[in-house]
Scaffold this motif. Sequence first.
Motif, PDB file in Angstrom:
ATOM      1  N   ASN A   1      48.818  36.506  37.090  1.00 22.65           N
ATOM      2  CA  ASN A   1      48.375  37.246  35.862  1.00 22.65           C
ATOM      3  C   ASN A   1      46.962  37.627  36.245  1.00 22.65           C
ATOM      4  O   ASN A   1      46.208  36.920  36.551  1.00 22.65           O
ATOM      5  CB  ASN A   1      48.433  36.270  34.655  1.00 22.65           C
ATOM      6  CG  ASN A   1      49.804  35.740  34.349  1.00 22.65           C
ATOM      7  OD1 ASN A   1      50.569  36.590  34.031  1.00 22.65           O
ATOM      8  ND2 ASN A   1      49.817  34.453  34.120  1.00 22.65           N
ATOM      9  N   PHE A   2      46.750  38.805  35.967  1.00 27.30           N
ATOM     10  CA  PHE A   2      45.493  39.692  36.023  1.00 27.30           C
ATOM     11  C   PHE A   2      45.146  40.177  34.701  1.00 27.30           C
ATOM     12  O   PHE A   2      45.735  40.496  33.761  1.00 27.30           O
ATOM     13  CB  PHE A   2      45.444  40.920  37.212  1.00 27.30           C
ATOM     14  CG  PHE A   2      45.501  40.344  38.566  1.00 27.30           C
ATOM     15  CD1 PHE A   2      44.620  40.444  39.396  1.00 27.30           C
ATOM     16  CD2 PHE A   2      46.920  39.990  39.157  1.00 27.30           C
ATOM     17  CE1 PHE A   2      44.634  40.049  40.879  1.00 27.30           C
ATOM     18  CE2 PHE A   2      47.081  39.263  40.560  1.00 27.30           C
ATOM     19  CZ  PHE A   2      46.136  39.461  41.158  1.00 27.30           C
TER      20      PHE A   2
ATOM     21  N   GLN B   1      40.071  33.843  37.195  1.00 29.33           N
ATOM     22  CA  GLN B   1      38.953  34.035  38.356  1.00 29.33           C
ATOM     23  C   GLN B   1      38.411  35.594  38.688  1.00 29.33           C
ATOM     24  O   GLN B   1      39.340  36.103  39.178  1.00 29.33           O
ATOM     25  CB  GLN B   1      39.204  33.303  39.439  1.00 29.33           C
ATOM     26  CG  GLN B   1      39.416  31.648  39.212  1.00 29.33           C
ATOM     27  CD  GLN B   1      38.158  30.896  38.660  1.00 29.33           C
ATOM     28  OE1 GLN B   1      37.066  31.189  39.236  1.00 29.33           O
ATOM     29  NE2 GLN B   1      38.219  30.323  37.624  1.00 29.33           N
ATOM     30  N   ILE B   2      37.210  35.717  38.740  1.00 27.97           N
ATOM     31  CA  ILE B   2      36.891  37.037  39.004  1.00 27.97           C
ATOM     32  C   ILE B   2      37.183  37.341  40.537  1.00 27.97           C
ATOM     33  O   ILE B   2      36.810  36.589  41.239  1.00 27.97           O
ATOM     34  CB  ILE B   2      35.261  37.488  38.640  1.00 27.97           C
ATOM     35  CG1 ILE B   2      35.133  37.212  37.507  1.00 27.97           C
ATOM     36  CG2 ILE B   2      34.740  38.692  39.395  1.00 27.97           C
ATOM     37  CD1 ILE B   2      33.520  37.312  37.245  1.00 27.97           C
ATOM     38  N   VAL B   3      37.873  38.550  40.609  1.00 20.03           N
ATOM     39  CA  VAL B   3      38.175  39.055  41.972  1.00 20.03           C
ATOM     40  C   VAL B   3      37.687  40.061  42.493  1.00 20.03           C
ATOM     41  O   VAL B   3      37.419  40.636  43.878  1.00 20.03           O
ATOM     42  CB  VAL B   3      39.740  38.800  42.192  1.00 20.03           C
ATOM     43  CG1 VAL B   3      40.302  37.530  42.358  1.00 20.03           C
ATOM     44  CG2 VAL B   3      40.356  39.784  41.306  1.00 20.03           C
ATOM     45  N   LEU B   4      37.202  41.098  41.475  1.00 20.17           N
ATOM     46  CA  LEU B   4      36.771  42.242  41.883  1.00 20.17           C
ATOM     47  C   LEU B   4      35.755  42.709  40.632  1.00 20.17           C
ATOM     48  O   LEU B   4      36.065  42.498  39.615  1.00 20.17           O
ATOM     49  CB  LEU B   4      37.724  43.418  42.022  1.00 20.17           C
ATOM     50  CG  LEU B   4      38.700  43.410  43.042  1.00 20.17           C
ATOM     51  CD1 LEU B   4      39.894  44.627  42.645  1.00 20.17           C
ATOM     52  CD2 LEU B   4      37.862  43.655  44.382  1.00 20.17           C
ATOM     53  N   SER B   5      34.460  43.307  40.939  1.00 26.12           N
ATOM     54  CA  SER B   5      33.723  43.713  39.834  1.00 26.12           C
ATOM     55  C   SER B   5      32.839  44.958  40.372  1.00 26.12           C
ATOM     56  O   SER B   5      32.307  44.821  41.544  1.00 26.12           O
ATOM     57  CB  SER B   5      32.780  42.679  39.706  1.00 26.12           C
ATOM     58  OG  SER B   5      32.008  42.906  38.533  1.00 26.12           O
ATOM     59  N   TYR B   6      32.772  45.995  39.844  1.00 23.13           N
ATOM     60  CA  TYR B   6      31.921  47.102  40.064  1.00 23.13           C
ATOM     61  C   TYR B   6      31.059  47.706  39.173  1.00 23.13           C
ATOM     62  O   TYR B   6      31.547  47.361  37.865  1.00 23.13           O
ATOM     63  CB  TYR B   6      32.905  48.462  40.507  1.00 23.13           C
ATOM     64  CG  TYR B   6      33.875  48.158  41.621  1.00 23.13           C
ATOM     65  CD1 TYR B   6      33.121  48.357  42.880  1.00 23.13           C
ATOM     66  CD2 TYR B   6      35.286  47.943  41.548  1.00 23.13           C
ATOM     67  CE1 TYR B   6      34.071  48.284  44.004  1.00 23.13           C
ATOM     68  CE2 TYR B   6      35.995  47.996  42.763  1.00 23.13           C
ATOM     69  CZ  TYR B   6      35.426  47.976  44.212  1.00 23.13           C
ATOM     70  OH  TYR B   6      36.135  47.870  45.208  1.00 23.13           O
ATOM     71  N   ARG B   7      29.971  48.197  39.487  1.00 24.48           N
ATOM     72  CA  ARG B   7      29.092  48.864  38.252  1.00 24.48           C
ATOM     73  C   ARG B   7      28.987  50.287  38.980  1.00 24.48           C
ATOM     74  O   ARG B   7      28.446  50.455  40.072  1.00 24.48           O
ATOM     75  CB  ARG B   7      27.838  48.046  38.208  1.00 24.48           C
ATOM     76  CG  ARG B   7      28.071  46.612  37.681  1.00 24.48           C
ATOM     77  CD  ARG B   7      26.725  45.944  37.328  1.00 24.48           C
ATOM     78  NE  ARG B   7      25.830  45.884  38.497  1.00 24.48           N
ATOM     79  CZ  ARG B   7      24.780  45.320  38.648  1.00 24.48           C
ATOM     80  NH1 ARG B   7      24.488  44.307  37.382  1.00 24.48           N
ATOM     81  NH2 ARG B   7      23.788  45.333  39.368  1.00 24.48           N
TER      82      ARG B   7
END
Length: 263
Positions: free
Chosen positions: A215-216, A245-251
């Motif tokens: 699940n994402f 759990q965080i697997v990708l994060s962009y700003r």
Amino acid sequence: MAFNSLARLLVVFWVAFFSTVLSPPVSSAQLKVKDILNKLDDNYYYPQKNGLAGISARLEWEQRDMSSASETYLKNPGFRFNAEFNNGISSKGFSIDEGTVILSDDEKTQYLRILNNYADAFIPKTLLEQLSNYSGEVISAKKREVLLQFESSDSLETVKGYGLIVDPANWRLASIQVRQENEPLNVEGKFKYTRKGGRWAVVETMTSFLMNDQNFSERTEYTYKKFKSFWLVHKVRQTVRREGQIVLSYRFRLVDYEVSSEN
């Protein structure tokens, strides 16, 4: 706000909509899909429908370092976002800011593949544009919700269909479901809104989907800035979690705007 982006792991929802009142009760036979889409588009804030002819801006973007225990972000190379609008025809995308970085052809391809998923996040297509290759019908029309279904006749289309639930009390999208043969599967999105220029604009999308039997969830936040007479998406922050759990994060942030308007 960009349906083609939903087929990717970096699921980007850029859809936003509308505001008038539908007199209940109403039967699905009374409603025509194109009329509904036109009404919704008329009540969503699109800069290009408010006189924006073109925009060019420098993109600053950072990716979270997942190897770090703290919330550390790594800066990525410089690019520019460009968009033009002429007689209902639009073109937009990212280009290399050649004066600031030196990249190999493979690196350029990789970065642009990621960034072009976000073009519609900064300047969304109209709903009619997004669904131009799909045939739609009204499945049901009730006092509290109107359900629209869209199907593609193109066997090569990644996304086979959409289900849109419209809130007729506020005339905005309550949720969206995406049907496709390949992963991600069971894609569902919900939205939070603000008002810009008297119309609806998305400030947050929340998406869930299934990939590799896991699940994402994806959350994208939008910050607006008024430049000249236009409300423009200034910042985008996106976080993808797998089983919590965080697997990708962009700003992302657009700066140094150059804007042209219709005469």
